[in-house]
Structure formats: C-alpha cells, structure tokens
Design an enzyme around this catalytic site. Structure first.
Site, PDB file in Angstrom:
ATOM      1  N   SER A 132      65.237  44.999  70.925  1.00  0.00           N
ATOM      2  CA  SER A 132      63.851  45.284  70.128  1.00  0.00           C
ATOM      3  C   SER A 132      62.773  44.462  70.532  1.00  0.00           C
ATOM      4  CB  SER A 132      64.250  44.804  68.834  1.00  0.00           C
ATOM      5  OG  SER A 132      65.142  45.686  68.284  1.00  0.00           O
ATOM      6  N   GLY A 242      57.427  58.847  73.505  1.00  0.00           N
ATOM      7  CA  GLY A 242      58.807  59.159  73.264  1.00  0.00           C
ATOM      8  C   GLY A 242      59.473  59.220  71.695  1.00  0.00           C
ATOM      9  N   GLY A 339      82.559  68.872  52.028  1.00  0.00           N
ATOM     10  CA  GLY A 339      84.014  68.152  51.531  1.00  0.00           C
ATOM     11  C   GLY A 339      85.093  67.653  52.563  1.00  0.00           C
ATOM     12  N   GLU A 363      64.921  54.240  71.196  1.00  0.00           N
ATOM     13  CA  GLU A 363      63.397  54.034  71.255  1.00  0.00           C
ATOM     14  C   GLU A 363      62.805  53.344  70.198  1.00  0.00           C
ATOM     15  OE1 GLU A 363      61.289  57.219  72.924  1.00  0.00           O
ATOM     16  OE2 GLU A 363      63.293  57.880  73.872  1.00  0.00           O
ATOM     17  N   SER A 366      64.606  51.389  63.015  1.00  0.00           N
ATOM     18  CA  SER A 366      63.752  51.700  62.137  1.00  0.00           C
ATOM     19  C   SER A 366      63.050  50.352  61.702  1.00  0.00           C
ATOM     20  CB  SER A 366      64.633  52.108  60.788  1.00  0.00           C
ATOM     21  OG  SER A 366      65.243  53.444  61.171  1.00  0.00           O
TER      22      SER A 366
HETATM   23  N1  CAA Z   1      49.870  51.185  73.443  1.00  0.00           N
HETATM   24  C1  CAA Z   1      49.376  50.146  74.135  1.00  0.00           C
HETATM   25  N2  CAA Z   1      49.376  48.835  74.140  1.00  0.00           N
HETATM   26  C2  CAA Z   1      50.079  48.471  73.171  1.00  0.00           C
HETATM   27  C3  CAA Z   1      50.899  49.108  72.272  1.00  0.00           C
HETATM   28  C4  CAA Z   1      50.884  50.681  72.298  1.00  0.00           C
HETATM   29  N3  CAA Z   1      51.450  51.290  71.575  1.00  0.00           N
HETATM   30  N4  CAA Z   1      51.686  48.258  71.562  1.00  0.00           N
HETATM   31  C5  CAA Z   1      51.319  46.969  71.644  1.00  0.00           C
HETATM   32  N5  CAA Z   1      50.558  47.220  72.698  1.00  0.00           N
HETATM   33  C6  CAA Z   1      49.781  45.820  73.613  1.00  0.00           C
HETATM   34  C7  CAA Z   1      49.024  45.318  72.541  1.00  0.00           C
HETATM   35  O1  CAA Z   1      47.678  45.442  72.371  1.00  0.00           O
HETATM   36  C8  CAA Z   1      48.979  43.916  72.987  1.00  0.00           C
HETATM   37  O2  CAA Z   1      48.041  43.746  73.884  1.00  0.00           O
HETATM   38  P1  CAA Z   1      46.917  42.493  73.888  1.00  0.00           P
HETATM   39  O3  CAA Z   1      47.630  41.380  73.753  1.00  0.00           O
HETATM   40  O4  CAA Z   1      46.086  42.565  75.000  1.00  0.00           O
HETATM   41  O5  CAA Z   1      46.206  42.790  72.650  1.00  0.00           O
HETATM   42  C9  CAA Z   1      50.266  43.511  73.727  1.00  0.00           C
HETATM   43  O6  CAA Z   1      50.622  44.988  74.006  1.00  0.00           O
HETATM   44  C10 CAA Z   1      51.276  42.802  72.902  1.00  0.00           C
HETATM   45  O7  CAA Z   1      51.408  43.417  71.671  1.00  0.00           O
HETATM   46  P2  CAA Z   1      52.284  43.133  70.223  1.00  0.00           P
HETATM   47  O8  CAA Z   1      51.788  41.677  70.052  1.00  0.00           O
HETATM   48  O9  CAA Z   1      52.206  44.447  69.146  1.00  0.00           O
HETATM   49  O10 CAA Z   1      53.632  43.074  70.867  1.00  0.00           O
HETATM   50  P3  CAA Z   1      54.959  42.224  70.192  1.00  0.00           P
HETATM   51  O11 CAA Z   1      55.762  41.798  71.276  1.00  0.00           O
HETATM   52  O12 CAA Z   1      54.641  41.571  69.240  1.00  0.00           O
HETATM   53  O13 CAA Z   1      55.799  43.546  69.514  1.00  0.00           O
HETATM   54  C11 CAA Z   1      57.098  45.593  69.502  1.00  0.00           C
HETATM   55  C12 CAA Z   1      56.014  44.638  70.291  1.00  0.00           C
HETATM   56  C13 CAA Z   1      56.469  46.503  68.856  1.00  0.00           C
HETATM   57  C14 CAA Z   1      58.132  44.616  68.747  1.00  0.00           C
HETATM   58  C15 CAA Z   1      57.839  46.110  70.777  1.00  0.00           C
HETATM   59  O14 CAA Z   1      58.461  45.117  71.410  1.00  0.00           O
HETATM   60  C16 CAA Z   1      58.891  47.228  70.627  1.00  0.00           C
HETATM   61  O15 CAA Z   1      58.284  48.359  70.278  1.00  0.00           O
HETATM   62  N6  CAA Z   1      60.228  46.927  70.530  1.00  0.00           N
HETATM   63  C17 CAA Z   1      61.080  48.001  70.742  1.00  0.00           C
HETATM   64  C18 CAA Z   1      61.447  48.380  72.084  1.00  0.00           C
HETATM   65  C19 CAA Z   1      62.015  49.752  72.107  1.00  0.00           C
HETATM   66  O16 CAA Z   1      61.625  50.640  71.422  1.00  0.00           O
HETATM   67  N7  CAA Z   1      62.826  49.845  72.908  1.00  0.00           N
HETATM   68  C20 CAA Z   1      63.540  51.105  73.180  1.00  0.00           C
HETATM   69  C21 CAA Z   1      63.978  51.114  74.655  1.00  0.00           C
HETATM   70  S1  CAA Z   1      64.037  52.746  75.281  1.00  0.00           S
HETATM   71  C22 CAA Z   1      65.312  53.626  74.768  1.00  0.00           C
HETATM   72  O17 CAA Z   1      65.858  53.526  73.785  1.00  0.00           O
HETATM   73  C23 CAA Z   1      65.485  54.785  75.454  1.00  0.00           C
HETATM   74  C24 CAA Z   1      66.673  55.590  75.184  1.00  0.00           C
HETATM   75  O18 CAA Z   1      67.816  55.303  75.261  1.00  0.00           O
HETATM   76  C25 CAA Z   1      66.578  57.053  74.842  1.00  0.00           C
END
Ligand code: CAA
Length: 380
Positions: A132, A242, A339, A363, A366
C-alpha cells in the site's frame, strides 16, 4: 447524458460475450482447479485485438476507447476472472504507461508487439515492504555511465511468470522519497532478472503471479520510462486507469455469480415451490441486480473521463472500491442462493467468491481507495 452505448461499443460487448461463452465459461473451472495458465485463451485475446484495446492502431492496438475496454473486461471476466486480469495487466498496467510516457523508439520496441499480443508485459511496483505504501520502494537503480545497475525484488507480480517485459519502479534517490522513484522498461531476459515459481493463491489461480529478484541487473539508460524521479507519478496515473480495469473485472465476476444464481433459483424447489418464488430470494436478487448496475455506472463514468483526458483518480477509486466490494457481496449472496451446492467444488459459486476477493486487494486495497477518494474530496 447518454446511457446508450455506441455501435462499436455494442459490437465489442457482443463479440467478447460470445467469445466468453464459447471459450472461457466451459474451461474456467478446470483452469482454476489445475492452476493452469490459459494459453489458448490468451492467444485468442491477441487475435481479437483485446491485448491493446485502447492503444492506437499505429502502435499495434485496436484504437478503441476506455469504455470499449471496460465493456470487454467485464465480458472476459464474466467468463474467466483469471483471463480477465491477464488482459487487464497487459492493457492497463503495461501498454498504458508505455503509450503515455514512452518515446517513439520505446513504443516501437516495447509497445507495438505487446499491444498486438505477440508479447506480454507486467508491472513491477509491489515489494515485500512496499505494498500500500508504494513510495517505500527499496529496489535501487544506480547510474553507471549510460546504464543503471538495479538490485532489489518485487512480489505478487501478476503475469510475471509469463511476461516478456516489465515496467519496473526503482529508487534512484532515496532521500527524495516519492520524487526519487524512476521507472524503467526491462525485458525479462535481462541478465540478473530471476523469477520464482508461481505463487499459491486463494483465487484467480490461472493468472500466475510471482516474486522476482534483480541482481546487479544492467539496464540501458534509454530504457528509462518518463523522466528520472517521475516514477511515482507514472505509477499513480497508471493505476488510475488500472483501477477501471479491475473494477470492470469485478463487474464480470459479480455478473457470473448473479446470472448463475438467478438461473438456479428457477430450477431448485423448496417448500413446494421454486426458490425464486420466496421473497427472501427475490429480495436478494433485487439487491444484487441494483448493486451491479450502480457499480457499472461508476465504472463507465471513470472510463468516459479517462477518454476525455480528464483526471479521474477519484472516480476510478470510487469505481474500484464499490465494484470490488459489491462483487464480494454479490458472490456471497449467490453462493447462499445455491445453499449447500454453492459450497461444492462441482459448482462455480465458490470460485466466484474466491475470485471476487482479490479485487478488494490488488491495484490498491479498499482502504487505499478510500484514502484517494477522501484526499480528493477534502482538498482545498
Ligand atoms: N496521478 C498523478 N500524480 C499523482 C497521482 C495520480 N493519480 N496520485 C498522486 N500523485 C502525485 C501527487 O500529486 C504528489 O505529487 P506532488 O508532491 O508533486 O504534489 C505525489 O504523487 C505524492 O502523492 P501523495 O502525497 O498522494 O502520495 P502518498 O504517498 O501520500 O499516497 C497512495 C499515495 C495513494 C497511498 C499510493 O501510495 C497508492 O496508491 N498506494 C497503493 C499502491 C497500489 O495500488 N499498488 C498496487 C500494485 S499493482 C497491482 O496490484 C497489480 C496486480 O497485481 C494486478
């Protein structure tokens, strides 16, 4: 506002529904039981141009829109959730970032053959200590002349055991935190790229995933995807797309469970009548159908926004959150309608429950979707 699909969207829906009925539904239980990679089905996805749905024809894709992609993902996943996620990884997590951030030379080599389905791609973000918290990457890339030397590991990489290339996220500047992450396109036959056997999982058993290690792996600087330090944005914007694919996968799983339960309710009798004549079952069917439609509207809204080039982080997260939790609820209710038979491996109801569960995790769990949604709603 228009809820009517276009002619091409209807055509894609019909074509994928027929393909699922013919090739996927009859085999999905067997593939799941034997953890068998659906080789022929993946080959046929390529023949039907379903491995690069929204990639322009110039780069080997079908040149369609994200709504077509979501409709196709729903139908393919209705037939087999494992085949659905294989399709989703190649389309959304591999082709999409190469299309968006790649140079023309990279697209020639690393997009066109993948969009045509001659090769498969995967997405290397998750690590043992960075699930995460995607910014906590420990895989390191160090510049040495015109190359980067990469050391580290990734795990739970869906399609990893079969992939020909990976969009790989590495740390190039640890002190810069999320601004020190850089993406590379890495062919999986690169020296130092080592894959472990497929993971043993609760569901989507035919869609193999694995851990991989990178040991003194040399990657040319020209394989950098986007700019140095831009990797976190590459990853996050890729996941915005995604999550539409996974939400559509959840729709497909839920629909499979729902349609089978509705059919069974017209065959099974209890207390002298068909079980669908009991109000308890009727109310379950009403709730399942309503939730399915609500989820589909969220999915299609996010897809339309992506097609218009609008930022859709919040809408994709809402679609993924609601559709995945809906799929678990619907699959569980469907099993309840069956069932005792629902608990049997002779039926598909139990597989749908297992397959639905992962859509609440990969991805972005929740909980992560709720973080994304609330951060967008609460920003000034
Ligand atoms: N698009 C573009 N830029 C983005 C963005 C987006 N959707 N989301 C964030 N950013 C940018 C922000 O603007 C910010 O940039 P600035 O500092 O320049 O303003 C920077 O990224 C950091 O953003 P956050 O402060 O929001 O980042 P965070 O670390 O606090 O949180 C999070 C981010 C939402 C928790 C993120 O880490 C996340 O989505 N985690 C989950 C990861 C995930 O989904 N993994 C799945 C793996 S792939 C997979 O599962 C494949 C499979 O098996 C099928």
């Amino acid at each position: 506002m228009n809820f009517e699909p276009s002619d091409i969207q209807k055509e894609i829906q019909k074509m994928t529904r027929e393909f699922a009925a013919r090739e996927l539904i009859p085999n999905a239980r067997k593939w799941d039981e034997h953890h068998e990679w659906p080789t022929d089905a993946v080959k046929q996805l390529a023949e039907l141009s379903l491995l690069g749905v929204a990639v322009p024809e110039q780069w080997g894709g079908a040149g369609l829109d994200t709504v077509c992609y979501a409709l196709a993902m729903e139908e393919i996943s209705r037939g087999c959730a494992s085949t659905g996620v294989i399709m989703s990884v190649n389309n959304s997590l591999y082709c999409d970032p190469v299309l968006k951030f790649g140079t023309d030379a990279q697209k020639e080599k690393y997009l066109a053959p993948f969009a045509r389905g001659e090769k498969l791609g995967c997405f290397g973000l998750t690590e043992p200590q960075a699930g995460s918290d995607a910014a906590a990457q420990e895989t390191i890339a160090v510049k040495k002349g015109d190359r980067y030397i990469i050391n580290g590991s990734k795990n739970w990489i869906t399609v990893g055991p079969k992939a020909d290339a990976m969009v790989l996220f590495t740390m190039t500047n640890k002190a810069a935190a999320n601004k020190g992450i850089t993406a590379f396109i890495v062919p999986t036959d690169t020296k130092g790229f080592r894959r472990m056997p497929p993971d043993k999982k609760m569901g989507i058993s035919a869609a193999w995933s694995c851990t991989m290690y990178f040991e003194e792996m040399e990657v040319p600087a020209e394989n950098m995807l986007g700019k140095e330090g831009e990797g976190f944005k590459v990853a996050m914007s890729t996941l915005d797309g995604g999550r539409i694919g996974i939400a559509a996968q959840a729709l497909g799983i839920a629909r499979a469970a729902f349609e089978e339960a509705v059919r069974y309710s017209g065959e099974r009798k209890s207390f002298g009548k068909l079980i669908r004549e009991h109000q308890a079952i009727q109310f379950m069917i009403a709730d399942m159908g309503t939730e399915l439609d609500a989820a589909r509207m969220l999915v299609h809204r996010a897809a339309v926004m992506k097609d218009k080039g609008q930022r859709n982080s919040q809408e994709s997260a809402m679609a993924k959150l609601y559709a995945s939790e809906m799929a678990s609820r619907v699959a569980n209710k469907a099993l309840q309608i069956f069932g005792g038979m629902g608990y049997s491996k002779e039926m598909d109801a139990e597989r749908h429950v297992r397959d639905a569960r992962i859509t609440e995790i990969y991805e972005g769990t929740s909980e992560i979707q709720r973080i994304v949604i609330s951060a967008n709603m609460l920003k000034d």
